[in-house]
Design a protein around this motif. Structure first.
Motif, PDB file in Angstrom:
ATOM      1  N   PRO A 666      -4.208   8.203   6.263  1.00 31.74           N
ATOM      2  CA  PRO A 666      -3.619   9.482   6.699  1.00 31.74           C
ATOM      3  C   PRO A 666      -4.602  10.653   6.720  1.00 31.74           C
ATOM      4  O   PRO A 666      -4.586  11.461   7.633  1.00 31.74           O
ATOM      5  CB  PRO A 666      -2.506   9.704   5.679  1.00 31.74           C
ATOM      6  N   GLU A 704      -4.170   5.503   0.882  1.00 31.29           N
ATOM      7  CA  GLU A 704      -2.917   6.262   0.744  1.00 31.29           C
ATOM      8  C   GLU A 704      -1.820   5.643   1.622  1.00 31.29           C
ATOM      9  O   GLU A 704      -1.088   6.336   2.329  1.00 31.29           O
ATOM     10  CB  GLU A 704      -3.125   7.725   1.130  1.00 31.29           C
ATOM     11  N   LYS A 707       2.069   6.612   2.278  1.00 31.74           N
ATOM     12  CA  LYS A 707       2.596   7.559   3.272  1.00 31.74           C
ATOM     13  C   LYS A 707       3.147   6.847   4.499  1.00 31.74           C
ATOM     14  O   LYS A 707       4.028   7.374   5.178  1.00 31.74           O
ATOM     15  CB  LYS A 707       1.505   8.550   3.665  1.00 31.74           C
ATOM     16  N   SER A 710       6.695   5.211   3.120  1.00 31.82           N
ATOM     17  CA  SER A 710       7.652   6.040   2.381  1.00 31.82           C
ATOM     18  C   SER A 710       8.967   6.083   3.151  1.00 31.82           C
ATOM     19  O   SER A 710       9.080   5.585   4.268  1.00 31.82           O
ATOM     20  CB  SER A 710       7.089   7.449   2.210  1.00 31.82           C
ATOM     21  N   THR A 752      -3.634   2.181  -2.547  1.00 33.07           N
ATOM     22  CA  THR A 752      -2.765   3.276  -2.975  1.00 33.07           C
ATOM     23  C   THR A 752      -2.919   3.522  -4.474  1.00 33.07           C
ATOM     24  O   THR A 752      -3.090   2.577  -5.254  1.00 33.07           O
ATOM     25  CB  THR A 752      -1.291   2.985  -2.636  1.00 33.07           C
ATOM     26  N   GLU A 757       5.691   5.928  -4.731  1.00 35.12           N
ATOM     27  CA  GLU A 757       6.181   6.802  -3.671  1.00 35.12           C
ATOM     28  C   GLU A 757       6.547   6.034  -2.406  1.00 35.12           C
ATOM     29  O   GLU A 757       7.109   6.604  -1.482  1.00 35.12           O
ATOM     30  CB  GLU A 757       5.124   7.866  -3.345  1.00 35.12           C
TER      31      GLU A 757
END
Length: 905
Positions: A666, A704, A707, A710, A752, A757
């Motif tokens: 991201p 990440e 994201k 999610s 991650t 999350e």
């Protein structure tokens, strides 16, 4: 090492491999009168130990084969060694899958066999799997062209082709302008001057009091003598300490407890130089062999081509005469009939007979299974409303069948190894090479490798001539040429129901059309040494969501766009050995005391290196390994606290595979121009996956990744907040992954630090393997401190206790330790080491300003690991089964009690 030494090592590896193949066959062999093989009688623990022993031995054989292939000069020997090496790697991966299934800790991919290593008196280094160096060198021409193209694009866009270094944000960092910085410096300087004035005033008053006190007065006549004695004492003590330190160091060097300093002829350096020289000679011999094959092809064609043609013509003409006479001159054969008869009359070798028996047994088993399935289907059709139960039964059957026995005994890998062993025995085992000390190619063997290609070319020519002769005979005897049979090209126009031979309908519906698939090219004489680029491009390149947005663009054009927009990245290369960590010596002891209700213990860093090698590097090493790997893994999730080495593992994978990294993280995508375009992110994903397939090997890196995944649902069914723009691309990511097949050397690696999350269901379904990277334990932290301090030179003194630092840094990751060492070991501090040795308290303050793993975060990661490995589901299933059994017992007791009461009444 000399060529003779590597020949001896090859002989040892072949002896070990023969023993292993024998061990593979014996437990699965059925003797006369036995209904089942011996291994079926073993308990799960004995099976696990059997496969663990195979695993340890295969890892050692791979190490020997890899070293021989890298250092041997003889090109024809290396061709056979490579085949043996790749088949051994495949067998190791099969054994690993059996170990995972039979693991005493169910569902866990981390295997603990430290107790076996202790029993065998082996070092834990035997568990380290050697990564072949040829992974990054095979198909060199293609890889060099790709690297030159990427470097040229990097220079055009960024004026440099140097790899990027990861930038780490520091805690407690203040953004200051020049005025504020000057004020802070002035304030500190005034404070320092004030402290110095106070110290000077205090010392002055102390000296004044000493002079005024008569007790502390020293007679002037004895001052010079006493001062001289004091200086002599101090200097003699200084010399004595130097002498003692030197004597101790010499004694430790003599005992072999310390490495000698400033050795002129260091054997390790000499060995490395010798290896480089041998690699250069190896390339020279290979180029000479490639040139000789072309010349020998002409020689064999000139000397043996006419004889080959005559013998082939004679064989076919004999067959034609026999066939026509047997059919009373009424029928003329086709050339295919000759090959059918040849296959029928061909005498099978012992290996081919064994293969045939295995295939017949498998066919029988399949036929029996099909009968059982057909009977079960017939029964289920009669019963209505039981579809759900049927699905559950099928799942249970599949689980029962996958008991690990499919990797036992005569698997295709073991059969191929047996074939290569026979070749070794026939050609190399008793070959006298005293006349070839330089280890150049053997001319007779080279002719043997060229001969099949020439025979094939001659055969095609002879078949064309024979076809013409048969046509003339057919016209003479029968009076008409043979009809051309091109079955099922078109169906009949008006008839909808009828289909052609290949299942095609008429012009209205083209449902019978098959997908175009590229056939694997035939193995050439140099494929084992230089590789075959065509094997990397067998799969379908196009296809996937948002294909229309990109259109039919050229691969180089898409690659140039990804470089210009910052998606294709060059990271700093490193190796898997740089991921420093120790072996877990008590893994099996801890494992035996665990139940399914207990959380999975943290894997050691040695186990993480092992798992990344098995699932991320070895199956991607070559097209042969990728297409024949026992388990197809195209996505891996690495999760753990920040700074634990997730990105480092991705860099190591790219280095060992010589792979291109496409970064769709991201933070990378947010800074690229794709974000401002209409449907730019969808277009970016298609371009990345298409370019990865067009430029293998490739790694699609997603940092990440929480994201992207999610926006799952909570326990009460409510959607989680914070569903961002990247979560909308999840559907496209899943769609693109479906188009990755085992012909594509592409792997997705997600990283991650906040997996909680993301939706756990999505993480579990999207990624094939889930690897937890915890913060390092005490032994690993000690190694990390030593490694990072050694980078700055020989700076440690005997009084410096690294164990204390390792104890103090509990909960800190490798990134935090590295950051601390870099802050302390400045250039100025290195210059002052002679006068002011390092002390432990210098590291405490910088370490406290680096990130530390919170206990709650550590607990969350362990809970997620427990769930993603499937241990939680296994525990809940076991718990449910126990409750059902207890309820059934209770119901049975109540029934008996009711009957008894009825009798009394």
């Amino acid at each position: 090492m000399s060529s003779i030494a590597y020949d001896i090592q090859w002989q040892e590896a072949m002896t070990d491999l023969m023993e292993q193949v024998q061990m593979e066959y014996l437990p699965s062999h059925k003797e006369e009168g036995q209904q089942q093989p011996e291994i079926d009688k073993w308990n799960p623990l004995r099976r696990f130990q059997h496969f663990a022993l195979l695993y340890i031995k295969y890892a050692d054989i791979i190490r020997k084969f890899e070293e021989c292939y890298d250092q041997m000069l003889h090109p024809q020997k290396r061709a056979l060694i490579k085949k043996l090496l790749e088949n051994t790697i495949l067998r190791l991966l099969e054994v690993k899958e059996a170990l995972v299934f039979l693991n005493p800790r169910p569902k866990s991919i981390f295997i603990n066999i430290d107790d076996l290593l202790m029993d065998l008196k082996l070092d834990p280094d035997n568990m380290e799997i050697t990564i072949p160096r040829y992974f990054a060198e095979e198909n060199r021409d293609y890889l060099e062209r790709r690297t030159q193209l990427i470097n040229r694009l990097m220079i055009n866009n960024f004026q440099t082709d140097e790899p990027e270094e990861d930038q780490r944000e520091e805690m407690f960092f203040l953004e200051l302008n020049i005025e504020n910085a000057i004020r802070i410096i002035q304030k500190n300087e005034r404070g320092r001057q004030g402290r110095d004035r106070i110290i000077q005033a205090r010392n002055f008053s102390k000296k004044k009091r000493l002079k005024e006190d008569p007790k502390n007065r020293i007679e002037e006549e004895n001052t010079e003598a006493t001062h001289t004695v004091i200086v002599q004492k101090v200097f003699r003590a200084f010399l004595a300490r130097i002498y003692i330190d030197q004597t101790r160091d010499k004694e430790l060097e003599f005992l072999g407890m310390v490495a000698p300093k400033n050795v002129e002829n260091d054997p390790t350096l000499e060995y490395e130089k010798n290896q480089k020289v041998r690699r250069m000679k190896k390339e020279e011999h290979l180029n000479e062999y490639i040139g000789a094959l072309k010349d020998l092809q002409d020689v064999v064609q000139r000397n043996e081509g006419a004889d080959m043609e005559d013998t082939m013509k004679e064989e076919r003409r004999k067959f034609m005469i026999e066939f026509i006479s047997n059919h009373e001159f009424k029928e003329v054969p086709k050339i295919e009939d000759f090959y059918k008869r040849e296959n029928e009359n061909r005498v099978l070798s012992s290996e081919e007979e064994a293969k045939k028996k295995v295939e017949e047994e498998e066919a029988k088993k399949k036929a029996e299974e099909d009968k059982k399935k057909s009977k079960a289907k017939g029964k289920d059709k009669d019963k209505k409303g039981k579809k759900g139960k049927k699905g559950k039964k099928d799942k249970k059957k599949k689980e029962e069948k996958s008991d690990g026995t499919k990797w036992i005994g005569t698997t295709p890998c073991v059969q191929k190894m047996q074939e290569e062993i026979v070749k070794f025995k026939d050609v190399w085992e008793s070959r006298d090479e005293s006349t070839n000390p330089v280890q150049k190619y053997d001319e007779e063997l080279a002719k043997g490798t060229v001969r099949p290609t020439i025979q094939e070319a001659v055969r095609l020519q002879v078949d064309q001539l024979m076809e013409a002769e048969l046509q003339n005979i057919r016209i003479y005897l029968v009076g008409a040429p043979a009809p051309k049979t091109k079955g099922g090209k078109k169906g009949k126009k008006g008839k909808k129901g009828k289909k052609g031979k290949k299942g095609k309908k008429g012009k209205k519906g083209k449902k019978g059309k098959k997908k175009e698939t590229k056939e694997a090219p035939q193995e050439g004489p140099l494929d084992a040494l230089t590789g075959n680029v065509a094997m990397d491009f067998l799969g379908k390149m196009k296809g996937g969501p948002s294909e229309k947005l990109v259109g039919n663009r050229a691969p180089d054009d898409m690659l140039a766009e990804l470089v210009a927009k910052g998606i294709l990245r060059k990271l700093v290369p490193c190796h898997l050995k740089d991921f420093i960590g120790t072996f877990n010596y008590l893994g099996s002891v801890v494992q035996h005391n665990l139940t399914l209700a207990d959380r999975e213990p943290d894997p050691s860093y040695a186990q993480i290196r092992q798992v990344v090698t098995e699932y991320g590097i070895l199956p991607m090493g070559s097209p042969f390994l990728r297409q024949n790997s026992p388990i197809y893994t195209n996505s891996i999730l690495l999760y753990g606290p920040p700074g634990c080495g997730k990105t480092m593992l991705v860099r190591a994978m790219a280095t060992h595979l010589n792979a291109v990294i496409f970064d769709i993280s991201p933070y990378t995508v947010s800074e690229s121009p794709y974000k401002t375009e209409s449907k730019g992110l969808n277009k970016m994903l298609y371009t990345v996956f298409r370019s990865a397939k067009e430029n293998p090997p490739a790694i699609i890196y997603i940092d990440e990744c929480e994201k992207y995944f999610s926006g799952g649902k909570g326990k009460k069914g409510k959607k989680k907040k914070g569903r961002g723009e990247f979560a909308k691309l999840k559907k496209d990511l899943v769609g693109h992954k479906k188009y990755l097949k085992n012909q594509h050397r592409v792997i997705i690696v997600g990283c991650t630090s906040k997996p909680w999350e993301a939706s756990k269901v999505d993480l579990k379904s999207y990624f094939n393997k889930h690897i937890l990277i915890p913060h390092p334990n005490y032994a690993t932290r000690k190694e990390l401190w030593e490694h990072f301090l050694d980078k700055h030179g020989d700076i440690l003194n005997p009084k410096f206790n690294i164990s204390t630092l390792a104890q103090l840094s509990e909960g800190y990751t490798a990134g935090s330790i590295n950051q601390t060492v870099n802050k302390v070991m400045t250039d100025l501090r290195k210059q002052n080491l002679k006068w002011r040795p390092l002390q432990i308290n210098e590291f405490i303050a910088p370490l406290s300003r680096t990130p530390c793993v919170d206990t709650n975060v550590d607990k969350e990661l362990r809970e997620l690991n427990y769930e993603l490995l499937g241990i939680k589901a296994a525990y809940e299933k076991e718990k449910k089964d126990k409750e059902e059994a207890e309820n059934a017992k209770a119901d049975g007791k109540k029934g008996k009690g009711g009957k008894g009461k009825g009798k009394k009444k």
